[in-house]
Design a protein around this motif. Sequence first.
Motif, PDB file in Angstrom:
ATOM      1  N   ILE A   1       0.860  -1.184   0.000  1.00  0.00           N
ATOM      2  CA  ILE A   1       0.000   0.000   0.000  1.00  0.00           C
ATOM      3  C   ILE A   1       0.892   1.228   0.000  1.00  0.00           C
ATOM      4  O   ILE A   1       1.824   1.329   0.791  1.00  0.00           O
ATOM      5  N   ASN A   2       0.648   2.135  -0.935  1.00  0.00           N
ATOM      6  CA  ASN A   2       1.446   3.355  -0.950  1.00  0.00           C
ATOM      7  C   ASN A   2       0.736   4.413  -0.115  1.00  0.00           C
ATOM      8  O   ASN A   2      -0.398   4.237   0.317  1.00  0.00           O
ATOM      9  N   ASN A   3       1.431   5.511   0.106  1.00  0.00           N
ATOM     10  CA  ASN A   3       0.888   6.545   0.994  1.00  0.00           C
ATOM     11  C   ASN A   3      -0.416   7.129   0.489  1.00  0.00           C
ATOM     12  O   ASN A   3      -1.300   7.425   1.283  1.00  0.00           O
ATOM     13  N   SER A   4      -0.555   7.294  -0.834  1.00  0.00           N
ATOM     14  CA  SER A   4      -1.811   7.871  -1.323  1.00  0.00           C
ATOM     15  C   SER A   4      -2.971   6.893  -1.099  1.00  0.00           C
ATOM     16  O   SER A   4      -4.069   7.315  -0.755  1.00  0.00           O
ATOM     17  N   ASP A   5      -2.705   5.583  -1.265  1.00  0.00           N
ATOM     18  CA  ASP A   5      -3.742   4.587  -0.980  1.00  0.00           C
ATOM     19  C   ASP A   5      -4.076   4.577   0.506  1.00  0.00           C
ATOM     20  O   ASP A   5      -5.241   4.479   0.888  1.00  0.00           O
ATOM     21  N   LYS A   6      -3.041   4.667   1.331  1.00  0.00           N
ATOM     22  CA  LYS A   6      -3.267   4.665   2.777  1.00  0.00           C
ATOM     23  C   LYS A   6      -4.039   5.914   3.187  1.00  0.00           C
ATOM     24  O   LYS A   6      -4.994   5.826   3.970  1.00  0.00           O
ATOM     25  N   ASN A   7      -3.662   7.053   2.645  1.00  0.00           N
ATOM     26  CA  ASN A   7      -4.373   8.286   2.967  1.00  0.00           C
ATOM     27  C   ASN A   7      -5.832   8.213   2.510  1.00  0.00           C
ATOM     28  O   ASN A   7      -6.730   8.679   3.216  1.00  0.00           O
ATOM     29  N   HIS A   8      -6.049   7.614   1.355  1.00  0.00           N
ATOM     30  CA  HIS A   8      -7.419   7.458   0.857  1.00  0.00           C
ATOM     31  C   HIS A   8      -8.205   6.529   1.785  1.00  0.00           C
ATOM     32  O   HIS A   8      -9.369   6.801   2.106  1.00  0.00           O
ATOM     33  N   GLU A   9      -7.563   5.429   2.231  1.00  0.00           N
ATOM     34  CA  GLU A   9      -8.235   4.511   3.151  1.00  0.00           C
ATOM     35  C   GLU A   9      -8.596   5.224   4.453  1.00  0.00           C
ATOM     36  O   GLU A   9      -9.719   5.094   4.942  1.00  0.00           O
ATOM     37  N   ILE A  10      -7.669   5.983   4.980  1.00  0.00           N
ATOM     38  CA  ILE A  10      -7.933   6.723   6.219  1.00  0.00           C
ATOM     39  C   ILE A  10      -9.091   7.685   6.023  1.00  0.00           C
ATOM     40  O   ILE A  10     -10.009   7.755   6.850  1.00  0.00           O
ATOM     41  N   GLU A  11      -9.073   8.399   4.913  1.00  0.00           N
ATOM     42  CA  GLU A  11     -10.135   9.357   4.611  1.00  0.00           C
ATOM     43  C   GLU A  11     -11.490   8.661   4.526  1.00  0.00           C
ATOM     44  O   GLU A  11     -12.480   9.124   5.099  1.00  0.00           O
ATOM     45  N   MET A  12     -11.527   7.527   3.842  1.00  0.00           N
ATOM     46  CA  MET A  12     -12.789   6.807   3.665  1.00  0.00           C
ATOM     47  C   MET A  12     -13.283   6.200   4.978  1.00  0.00           C
ATOM     48  O   MET A  12     -14.481   6.225   5.258  1.00  0.00           O
ATOM     49  N   VAL A  13     -12.376   5.647   5.783  1.00  0.00           N
ATOM     50  CA  VAL A  13     -12.788   5.058   7.063  1.00  0.00           C
ATOM     51  C   VAL A  13     -13.310   6.147   7.994  1.00  0.00           C
ATOM     52  O   VAL A  13     -14.354   5.974   8.638  1.00  0.00           O
ATOM     53  N   LEU A  14     -12.616   7.274   8.061  1.00  0.00           N
ATOM     54  CA  LEU A  14     -13.096   8.368   8.920  1.00  0.00           C
ATOM     55  C   LEU A  14     -14.440   8.898   8.424  1.00  0.00           C
ATOM     56  O   LEU A  14     -15.317   9.213   9.222  1.00  0.00           O
ATOM     57  N   LYS A  15     -14.597   8.952   7.111  1.00  0.00           N
ATOM     58  CA  LYS A  15     -15.879   9.389   6.546  1.00  0.00           C
ATOM     59  C   LYS A  15     -16.970   8.380   6.910  1.00  0.00           C
ATOM     60  O   LYS A  15     -18.073   8.767   7.320  1.00  0.00           O
ATOM     61  N   LEU A  16     -16.681   7.098   6.752  1.00  0.00           N
ATOM     62  CA  LEU A  16     -17.623   6.035   7.096  1.00  0.00           C
ATOM     63  C   LEU A  16     -18.029   6.110   8.562  1.00  0.00           C
ATOM     64  O   LEU A  16     -19.172   5.844   8.922  1.00  0.00           O
ATOM     65  N   CYS A  17     -17.089   6.517   9.403  1.00  0.00           N
ATOM     66  CA  CYS A  17     -17.316   6.562  10.856  1.00  0.00           C
ATOM     67  C   CYS A  17     -17.686   7.959  11.348  1.00  0.00           C
ATOM     68  O   CYS A  17     -17.597   8.244  12.551  1.00  0.00           O
ATOM     69  N   SER A  18     -18.066   8.831  10.448  1.00  0.00           N
ATOM     70  CA  SER A  18     -18.425  10.210  10.800  1.00  0.00           C
ATOM     71  C   SER A  18     -17.333  10.887  11.609  1.00  0.00           C
ATOM     72  O   SER A  18     -17.590  11.604  12.567  1.00  0.00           O
ATOM     73  N   ASN A  19     -16.080  10.631  11.222  1.00  0.00           N
ATOM     74  CA  ASN A  19     -14.896  11.219  11.849  1.00  0.00           C
ATOM     75  C   ASN A  19     -14.744  10.831  13.328  1.00  0.00           C
ATOM     76  O   ASN A  19     -14.067  11.510  14.082  1.00  0.00           O
ATOM     77  N   ASP A  20     -15.375   9.738  13.720  1.00  0.00           N
ATOM     78  CA  ASP A  20     -15.293   9.251  15.099  1.00  0.00           C
ATOM     79  C   ASP A  20     -14.132   8.251  15.184  1.00  0.00           C
ATOM     80  O   ASP A  20     -14.217   7.134  14.652  1.00  0.00           O
ATOM     81  N   LEU A  21     -13.059   8.648  15.851  1.00  0.00           N
ATOM     82  CA  LEU A  21     -11.875   7.805  15.963  1.00  0.00           C
ATOM     83  C   LEU A  21     -12.195   6.468  16.619  1.00  0.00           C
ATOM     84  O   LEU A  21     -11.699   5.424  16.199  1.00  0.00           O
ATOM     85  N   ARG A  22     -13.045   6.485  17.628  1.00  0.00           N
ATOM     86  CA  ARG A  22     -13.393   5.247  18.330  1.00  0.00           C
ATOM     87  C   ARG A  22     -14.004   4.227  17.363  1.00  0.00           C
ATOM     88  O   ARG A  22     -13.654   3.052  17.383  1.00  0.00           O
ATOM     89  N   GLU A  23     -14.905   4.681  16.511  1.00  0.00           N
ATOM     90  CA  GLU A  23     -15.523   3.780  15.529  1.00  0.00           C
ATOM     91  C   GLU A  23     -14.498   3.294  14.502  1.00  0.00           C
ATOM     92  O   GLU A  23     -14.527   2.139  14.091  1.00  0.00           O
ATOM     93  N   ALA A  24     -13.603   4.175  14.090  1.00  0.00           N
ATOM     94  CA  ALA A  24     -12.554   3.779  13.141  1.00  0.00           C
ATOM     95  C   ALA A  24     -11.636   2.734  13.770  1.00  0.00           C
ATOM     96  O   ALA A  24     -11.257   1.755  13.114  1.00  0.00           O
ATOM     97  N   LEU A  25     -11.316   2.904  15.027  1.00  0.00           N
ATOM     98  CA  LEU A  25     -10.466   1.936  15.719  1.00  0.00           C
ATOM     99  C   LEU A  25     -11.137   0.569  15.807  1.00  0.00           C
ATOM    100  O   LEU A  25     -10.466  -0.462  15.726  1.00  0.00           O
ATOM    101  N   LYS A  26     -12.458   0.552  15.929  1.00  0.00           N
ATOM    102  CA  LYS A  26     -13.180  -0.729  15.966  1.00  0.00           C
ATOM    103  C   LYS A  26     -12.994  -1.493  14.660  1.00  0.00           C
ATOM    104  O   LYS A  26     -12.854  -2.719  14.660  1.00  0.00           O
ATOM    105  N   ILE A  27     -13.009  -0.771  13.551  1.00  0.00           N
ATOM    106  CA  ILE A  27     -12.821  -1.412  12.242  1.00  0.00           C
ATOM    107  C   ILE A  27     -11.451  -2.072  12.184  1.00  0.00           C
ATOM    108  O   ILE A  27     -11.315  -3.233  11.791  1.00  0.00           O
ATOM    109  N   TYR A  28     -10.419  -1.339  12.607  1.00  0.00           N
ATOM    110  CA  TYR A  28      -9.064  -1.889  12.546  1.00  0.00           C
ATOM    111  C   TYR A  28      -8.848  -2.972  13.597  1.00  0.00           C
ATOM    112  O   TYR A  28      -8.095  -3.928  13.365  1.00  0.00           O
ATOM    113  N   ASP A  29      -9.539  -2.860  14.709  1.00  0.00           N
ATOM    114  CA  ASP A  29      -9.461  -3.909  15.721  1.00  0.00           C
ATOM    115  C   ASP A  29     -10.021  -5.213  15.162  1.00  0.00           C
ATOM    116  O   ASP A  29      -9.433  -6.286  15.360  1.00  0.00           O
ATOM    117  N   GLN A  30     -11.119  -5.137  14.435  1.00  0.00           N
ATOM    118  CA  GLN A  30     -11.702  -6.333  13.816  1.00  0.00           C
ATOM    119  C   GLN A  30     -10.751  -6.943  12.788  1.00  0.00           C
ATOM    120  O   GLN A  30     -10.605  -8.166  12.712  1.00  0.00           O
TER     121      GLN A  30
END
Length: 151
Positions: free
Chosen positions: A4-33
């Motif tokens: 994964i390159n940085n632009s892909d990683k940045n896009h993933e971060i952007e999409m996960v935060l968007k999916l989680c309404s910018n809630d870090l706790r919810e984003a962490l749950k995704i990565y925990d799973q």
Amino acid sequence: MVQINNSDKNHEIEMVLKLCSNDLREALKIYDQQLNVLQSRAQVLMSLAGIVLTITGFSGYRIAGSGRFAQICVIVGLAVVLFSAIWVWKKVLNIRWMTSDLHGENEEILSRIIDRRNAKTRAYTIGGFILCIGFVIYSIAFAKMLVFTTN
């Protein structure tokens, strides 16, 4: 393997935060799973390595008794399987809590967790490949024993 390159990683971060309404706790749950999936699958690889040890305990002497080639294959196959188990234990099953990365901005936190997930994914893939090589070598010894005992 996961590359994964940085632009892909940045896009993933952007999409996960968007999916989680910018809630870090919810984003962490995704990565925990995701990390839990890797942990579970790594445990399966360890179980498969354990099966080889069990077979060796029951049939190792008989397999090795079928000739020098089988002896070498059993020893090499067993060594490769054990190396795989050690690799998976060290690289995938090691524990590092996500809370140890909770410093900095949300994007920085998620970036470190993604890097860890990707490293564990690569290690899991390599460990599984090594295990398969060990299985093949070990299976050749087993096949040699079967051919030897039927002749």
